[in-house]
Design an enzyme around this catalytic site. Structure first.
Site, PDB file in Angstrom:
ATOM      1  N   ASN A   7       7.986  -5.569  -0.572  1.00  0.00           N
ATOM      2  CA  ASN A   7       7.936  -4.423   0.332  1.00  0.00           C
ATOM      3  C   ASN A   7       6.470  -4.318   0.741  1.00  0.00           C
ATOM      4  O   ASN A   7       5.647  -3.806  -0.026  1.00  0.00           O
ATOM      5  CB  ASN A   7       8.395  -3.138  -0.361  1.00  0.00           C
TER       6      ASN A   7
ATOM      7  N   ARG B  95       5.050  10.870  -2.631  1.00  0.00           N
ATOM      8  CA  ARG B  95       4.787  10.585  -1.226  1.00  0.00           C
ATOM      9  C   ARG B  95       6.033  10.839  -0.365  1.00  0.00           C
ATOM     10  O   ARG B  95       7.048  10.169  -0.544  1.00  0.00           O
ATOM     11  CB  ARG B  95       4.394   9.104  -1.132  1.00  0.00           C
TER      12      ARG B  95
ATOM     13  N   ARG C 176      12.905   5.214  12.576  1.00  0.00           N
ATOM     14  CA  ARG C 176      11.672   5.998  12.458  1.00  0.00           C
ATOM     15  C   ARG C 176      10.759   5.782  13.683  1.00  0.00           C
ATOM     16  O   ARG C 176      11.248   5.404  14.747  1.00  0.00           O
ATOM     17  CB  ARG C 176      11.000   5.641  11.138  1.00  0.00           C
TER      18      ARG C 176
ATOM     19  N   ALA D 117       3.000  -0.547   5.032  1.00  0.00           N
ATOM     20  CA  ALA D 117       2.560  -0.559   6.431  1.00  0.00           C
ATOM     21  C   ALA D 117       2.066  -1.936   6.882  1.00  0.00           C
ATOM     22  O   ALA D 117       2.052  -2.227   8.086  1.00  0.00           O
ATOM     23  CB  ALA D 117       1.485   0.499   6.646  1.00  0.00           C
TER      24      ALA D 117
ATOM     25  N   PRO E  52       0.785  -1.229   0.000  1.00  0.00           N
ATOM     26  CA  PRO E  52       0.000   0.000   0.000  1.00  0.00           C
ATOM     27  C   PRO E  52       0.823   1.288   0.000  1.00  0.00           C
ATOM     28  O   PRO E  52       1.857   1.372   0.664  1.00  0.00           O
ATOM     29  CB  PRO E  52      -0.837  -0.101   1.289  1.00  0.00           C
ATOM     30  N   ASN E  53       0.321   2.231  -0.766  1.00  0.00           N
ATOM     31  CA  ASN E  53       0.862   3.597  -0.874  1.00  0.00           C
ATOM     32  C   ASN E  53       2.167   3.695  -1.662  1.00  0.00           C
ATOM     33  O   ASN E  53       2.646   4.790  -1.937  1.00  0.00           O
ATOM     34  CB  ASN E  53       1.030   4.244   0.512  1.00  0.00           C
TER      35      ASN E  53
ATOM     36  N   HIS F  65      12.647  -2.622   2.501  1.00  0.00           N
ATOM     37  CA  HIS F  65      12.061  -1.308   2.826  1.00  0.00           C
ATOM     38  C   HIS F  65      12.995  -0.228   2.303  1.00  0.00           C
ATOM     39  O   HIS F  65      14.222  -0.325   2.478  1.00  0.00           O
ATOM     40  CB  HIS F  65      11.883  -1.142   4.340  1.00  0.00           C
TER      41      HIS F  65
ATOM     42  N   GLU G  28      12.416  -9.461   2.226  1.00  0.00           N
ATOM     43  CA  GLU G  28      11.654  -8.261   2.597  1.00  0.00           C
ATOM     44  C   GLU G  28      12.532  -7.032   2.363  1.00  0.00           C
ATOM     45  O   GLU G  28      13.701  -7.030   2.770  1.00  0.00           O
ATOM     46  CB  GLU G  28      11.288  -8.389   4.084  1.00  0.00           C
TER      47      GLU G  28
ATOM     48  N   TYR H  21      11.178   8.809   1.124  1.00  0.00           N
ATOM     49  CA  TYR H  21      11.144   7.708   0.143  1.00  0.00           C
ATOM     50  C   TYR H  21      11.806   8.042  -1.196  1.00  0.00           C
ATOM     51  O   TYR H  21      11.846   7.188  -2.083  1.00  0.00           O
ATOM     52  CB  TYR H  21       9.688   7.276  -0.087  1.00  0.00           C
TER      53      TYR H  21
HETATM   54  C1  DQA Z   1       8.131   1.162   3.993  1.00  0.00           C
HETATM   55  C2  DQA Z   1       8.180   1.430   5.490  1.00  0.00           C
HETATM   56  C3  DQA Z   1       6.802   1.255   6.126  1.00  0.00           C
HETATM   57  O1  DQA Z   1       6.866   1.534   7.512  1.00  0.00           O
HETATM   58  C4  DQA Z   1       5.815   2.209   5.494  1.00  0.00           C
HETATM   59  O2  DQA Z   1       4.530   2.009   6.032  1.00  0.00           O
HETATM   60  C5  DQA Z   1       5.807   2.131   4.009  1.00  0.00           C
HETATM   61  C6  DQA Z   1       7.076   2.018   3.308  1.00  0.00           C
HETATM   62  C7  DQA Z   1       9.483   1.480   3.309  1.00  0.00           C
HETATM   63  O3  DQA Z   1       9.662   1.051   2.168  1.00  0.00           O
HETATM   64  O4  DQA Z   1      10.339   2.156   3.892  1.00  0.00           O
HETATM   65  O5  DQA Z   1       4.764   2.224   3.372  1.00  0.00           O
HETATM   66  O6  DQA Z   1       7.848  -0.201   3.780  1.00  0.00           O
END
Ligand code: DQA
Length: 147
Positions: A73, A17, A106, A76, A9-10, A99, A97, A22
């Site tokens: 990835n 964003r 954070r 959240a 998501p997102n 990120h 995984e 990011y």
């Molecule tokens: C994320 C880190 C997560 O905490 C966050 O909710 C994201 C992006 C990252 O790529 O740093 O959506 O996965």
């Protein structure tokens, strides 16, 4: 060798964003770069992004029979989706995984990943370069080089 890269998501909003966290590249830019990187390293990369937990779970199930490995990835969902964790634990292909940000530097709620215990390993804090590191690691794992 086929690898699936899943973004949760997102992450479709990358570039717009919170760019100070990011980065300024869009997901399309990142995927384009990765596609070429895969070709240069003899790997076919496919890409999937969804904002919906169930769609990500369905894709993980399908990927078990059609890919040699998965990079995810989970956005959240990392921090609370037992359903995605269980989907990963249910399949046999290796999963890494990733990120973009360093989740440990954070907010407190980001320090814990429910996904990490069921993946081969986690890469965080290197921006989009982390996906390339994950491709390298998966090549080693799939080729059976002792990882
Ligand atoms: C994320 C880190 C997560 O905490 C966050 O909710 C994201 C992006 C990252 O790529 O740093 O959506 O996965």
């Amino acid at each position: 060798m086929n690898i699936l890269i899943i973004n949760g998501p997102n992450l479709n909003l990358l570039g717009k964003r919170e760019p100070h966290i990011y980065g300024t590249k869009s997901l399309e830019d990142i995927n384009e770069e990765l596609k070429k990187f895969g070709e240069d390293n003899g790997v076919k990369l496919d890409f999937f992004q969804s904002n919906h937990e169930g769609e990500i779970i369905d894709k993980i199930h399908q990927a078990d029979v059609s890919y040699n490995g998965i990079i995810i990835n989970p956005g959240a969902f990392t921090h609370y989706s037992y359903a995605i964790r269980d989907a990963i634990a249910s399949i046999s292909v290796p999963v890494i995984e990733v990120h973009l940000s360093n989740i440990f530097s954070r907010e407190d709620f980001r320090h814990h990943s429910v996904i990490s215990p069921v993946v081969k390993g986690q890469i965080c804090g290197f921006g989009s370069f982390g996906y390339k590191l994950a491709v390298y690691a998966l090549i080693e794992i799939i080729d059976g080089n002792g990882m």
